[in-house]
Design an enzyme around this catalytic site. Sequence first.
Site, PDB file in Angstrom:
ATOM      1  CE1 TYR A 137      -3.936  -1.493  -0.408  1.00 28.36           C
ATOM      2  CE2 TYR A 137      -2.887  -3.564   1.540  1.00 28.36           C
ATOM      3  CZ  TYR A 137      -3.982  -3.328   0.988  1.00 28.36           C
ATOM      4  OH  TYR A 137      -4.607  -4.007   0.475  1.00 28.36           O
ATOM      5  N   GLY A 189      -8.025 -10.026   3.323  1.00 24.67           N
ATOM      6  CA  GLY A 189      -8.966 -10.068   3.321  1.00 24.67           C
ATOM      7  C   GLY A 189     -10.010  -9.197   2.719  1.00 24.67           C
ATOM      8  CG  MET A 216     -12.425  -7.647   6.397  1.00 21.25           C
ATOM      9  SD  MET A 216     -12.652  -8.377   8.030  1.00 21.25           S
ATOM     10  CE  MET A 216     -11.433  -9.659   7.438  1.00 21.25           C
ATOM     11  CB  VAL A 246      16.563  -3.306  -0.644  1.00 23.02           C
ATOM     12  CG1 VAL A 246      16.830  -2.208   0.351  1.00 23.02           C
ATOM     13  CG2 VAL A 246      16.243  -2.789  -2.021  1.00 23.02           C
ATOM     14  CD  GLU A 283     -11.864  -8.157  11.016  1.00 26.07           C
ATOM     15  OE1 GLU A 283     -11.439  -9.647  10.944  1.00 26.07           O
ATOM     16  OE2 GLU A 283     -11.388  -6.763  10.844  1.00 26.07           O
ATOM     17  CG  HIS A 292      -3.725  -6.683  10.893  1.00 24.98           C
ATOM     18  ND1 HIS A 292      -4.831  -6.888  11.443  1.00 24.98           N
ATOM     19  CD2 HIS A 292      -3.380  -7.191   9.924  1.00 24.98           C
ATOM     20  CE1 HIS A 292      -5.974  -7.476  11.634  1.00 24.98           C
ATOM     21  NE2 HIS A 292      -5.544  -7.938   9.873  1.00 24.98           N
ATOM     22  N   GLY A 351       3.151   0.558   7.082  1.00 25.68           N
ATOM     23  CA  GLY A 351       3.211   0.332   8.365  1.00 25.68           C
ATOM     24  C   GLY A 351       4.065   0.704   9.940  1.00 25.68           C
ATOM     25  CG  ASN A 392      -9.641  -5.323   9.666  1.00 24.10           C
ATOM     26  OD1 ASN A 392     -10.505  -4.806  10.445  1.00 24.10           O
ATOM     27  ND2 ASN A 392      -9.159  -6.916   9.769  1.00 24.10           N
ATOM     28  CG  PHE A 439      -5.457  -2.621   3.486  1.00 21.98           C
ATOM     29  CD1 PHE A 439      -6.557  -1.585   2.953  1.00 21.98           C
ATOM     30  CD2 PHE A 439      -6.260  -3.727   3.663  1.00 21.98           C
ATOM     31  CE1 PHE A 439      -7.857  -2.021   2.656  1.00 21.98           C
ATOM     32  CE2 PHE A 439      -7.957  -3.632   2.940  1.00 21.98           C
ATOM     33  CZ  PHE A 439      -8.204  -3.185   2.195  1.00 21.98           C
TER      34      PHE A 439
END
Length: 539
Positions: free
Chosen positions: A58, A157, A159, A287, A395, A480, A508, A518, A520
């Site tokens: 992301y 998933g 979410m 890297v 969830e 996560h 993150g 969640n 992202f």
Amino acid sequence: MARTMRCDNGLKGPSRRTFITGTSSILGAVALGGLSPGARATIADAAVVPALVIGSGYAGCVTALRLAQAGVDVHMIEMGMAWDTPGADGKIFANTTTPDQRSYWLRTRTKQPLSNFLGFPIDKDIPRYTGILDAEEFSGITVYQGRGVGGGSLVNGGMAVTPRREFFGEVLPTVNPDEMYDVYYPRANSELGVTMIDPAWFDTAECYQYARVGRKHAQRSGFPFVYVPNVYDWDYMRQEAAGSVPRSALAGEILYGNNYGKKSLQKTYLPKIRATGRVTISPLHRVTSVVPASGGYTVTMEQLDTTGTTIATKSVTAAKVFFAAGSVGTSKLLVKLKSTGALPNLNGEVGKGWGDNGNVMVGRANHMWDATGSLQSSIPTAGIDNWAAGGAFAEVAPLPTGIETYASFYLSITRTPSRAEFSWNAAAGRVDLSWQTAWKQTSITAAKSIFDKINAKEGTIYRTDLFGVYKTWGDHLTYHPLGGAVLNKATDNYGRLHGYTGLYVMDGALIPGLTTVNPFVTITALAERNIEKIIATDL
Ligand code: FAE
């Protein structure tokens, strides 16, 4: 900033191609894309580039897109595969029920999050390959991560949850909530294609019977039930249910990739990145080092083959380097580089503040009259929000085994105070993490604030056969990972690393261990916020 670059074969390759967007099959995109993976342009040894982005999840995609739109040529370096070429079965991604070499990153045996069923181990041998899901083992915790162009978006998933605004101070205490909720969360949701399931369809669809059972049990115990937004294409899922298109969510695809309906980064940011014509992506490049050099930084990387063997080593010069290798990837790199003297001026916050977003899993055994269905959509869309009262957001997750299990399964995100630290283990030549399994007890207690009550009300019990023999809680893992280079500590308040001009953390790793939901959408929104500031002030 200079805007030149060189590629192995002299082409800009993927950046000149037109990629289809929306809900169509990735296979279609490949057909239009034309080039075979072997012909793809990758970064050349000794290249001199204006901007290098490590990682293509992301944060990496947001960074590359916005830099390219601002007129900067960008090289994205990704250790995983491109995931744009079908395997022998005609599909790009393996099914959850039949894992194969595509499923795991350099493992000879699967390491499934649910390791057992009815007490029996379900892991199996597979060929070692640069597969899509990394189950990275640290002392006390296994951290699952996506590997490939698209990062975690390939395996997750979908979410897509924006934290409730009243809890945002727990998530990013130094970020102005107004700018996030007025500008960057809406931007992230829009770019990611986040939508909500149609409640009327939810109420009737066979594949969400398991979630309706979850709703009934939550509501009968007085817990708030919420729909969870997702990036899946709901129209496609309806067609799956009708049998008019190849099945994906309804075929149990999730952990090892989703062949059709999920709008991963392959269908959102990445086509836009390629359309700029300014971005080259180098898959199977890892890297290993970043050191100051004249003109910026020397970035060293290993080019891998699909067995994980290094087939070439490349060193390039980059004016600016953006770390977007994920919480674990970025933290490991920075801790190693600081400790081994490559980047000694990084401050003492590097490696600190790592958390698991309070992840804990559990199953409940239902009565025979509460069947959860043999057809379960792999895409979760419902949750129990007990954050305010009990510190848990649970969830209602699928168990897409293809048979009736009479089980309700949950992934809870919980408020947990424990934070671990990455450190360099010189003797072993690796980075360790100081996580302790016992720290999950807070998460279990928070999750029990929901499920003990539901079990008492329903007269049901916990399943003890999913994580071992007589083991109730899935407390050995996280999906996560967050933190390790925390915003306004290891970096300034926009991700600029203290100690070095032109080095940035975008992913993150900036978030200190918890997002209350969640992660992202928050990772994407924060990257959008930070890169906008960096482009305005640093370029
Ligand atoms: P990430 O997406 O992990 O991207 C980092 C990239 O960097 C990866 O592609 C790496 O391969 C690459 N990389 C790492 N080290 C190097 C290196 N040295 N050189 C080159 N490349 C490197 O980072 N989150 C949600 O919000 N909703 C969900 O439903 C959800 N479900 C999940 C399910 C699973 C099974 C997993 C594993 C995760 C799930 N997540 C979910 C978490 C989410 O995918 C994760 O927070 C984000 O992907 C993190 O984004 P980043 O950009 O930080």
